[in-house]
Design a protein around this motif. Sequence first.
Motif, PDB file in Angstrom:
ATOM      1  N   GLN A  95       0.771  -1.351  -0.218  1.00 58.10           N
ATOM      2  CA  GLN A  95      -0.042  -0.006   0.217  1.00 58.10           C
ATOM      3  C   GLN A  95       0.821   1.307  -0.004  1.00 58.10           C
ATOM      4  N   TRP A  99       1.240   3.995  -3.317  1.00 57.16           N
ATOM      5  CA  TRP A  99       0.962   5.566  -3.060  1.00 57.16           C
ATOM      6  C   TRP A  99       2.352   6.403  -3.406  1.00 57.16           C
ATOM      7  N   ARG A 146      -9.012   9.535  -1.400  1.00 54.43           N
ATOM      8  CA  ARG A 146      -8.328   8.429  -0.652  1.00 54.43           C
ATOM      9  C   ARG A 146      -8.311   8.983   0.782  1.00 54.43           C
ATOM     10  N   SER A 150      -9.117   7.605   4.661  1.00 54.62           N
ATOM     11  CA  SER A 150      -7.628   7.103   5.445  1.00 54.62           C
ATOM     12  C   SER A 150      -6.925   8.221   6.015  1.00 54.62           C
TER      13      SER A 150
END
Length: 231
Positions: A95, A99, A146, A150
């Motif tokens: 992850q 990103w 996003r 998060s």
Amino acid sequence: MIDLYTWPTPNGHKVHIMLEETGLAYTVHAINIGQGDQFAPDFLKISPNNKMPAIIDPDGPDGKPYSLFESGAILMYLAEKTGQFMASEMAARYQVIQWLMFQMGGVGPMFGQAHHFRKYAPEKIDYAYDRYTNEAGRLYGVMDRRLCESEYLAGDYSIADIATFPWTRSYERQGQRLDDFPSVTRWFEAINARPAVVRALKVLADARKVGIEEDKEAQKNLFGAAQYQRR
Ligand SMILES: N[C@@H](CCC(=O)N[C@@H](CS)C(=O)NCC(=O)O)C(=O)O
């Protein structure tokens, strides 16, 4: 003591932030890209693409000196070296890498072109101006959605945020209003207030005397004849 070759640009600030966050000791070597320091033979040995940032770690793998260019690679290296700002478990680690790659392949190049065609191009080319302004806005939208779900881009604060934050400081140059992206604003303010980030943004803060748009020598070195003489 890590040798850091840098200049106060978004890509430089990524590494300044990482070094301050991790507490690694470092020595700053200014690479004044407006004056053409990036073409010096000794710098090209560690950064053959004539771009800063680059580092030399005298205590690299197997205890040997190790040099690296490309800010994303440097962030991954320092994360692995220190065990900080990168998850160790595979699913979470990718992850962070995902990103980070979004920044390296999308945010950096597109925002950079927005800066170029909005500020530095000698003539206003409507197609390029709109194309990169729109792309920048689209990417802020991706980040905003996003960051609505998060706290940070990859869950916990990580090298993905460290890579992305410095590019969002110039949102006006990219033709954007932070107010249009409330979750990016929340994220931006949290990172901007971190003590390590405050210290990092002071690295070489007074070194750049004039903006590229007013500096003919910088334009020649960055976008003109000097840039292409080694082809
Ligand atoms: N992908 C590279 C980009 C680095 C980069 O674009 N550096 C610019 C300044 S932000 C530079 O050194 N430009 C000098 C030149 O192109 O001659 C990275 O992330 O490290």
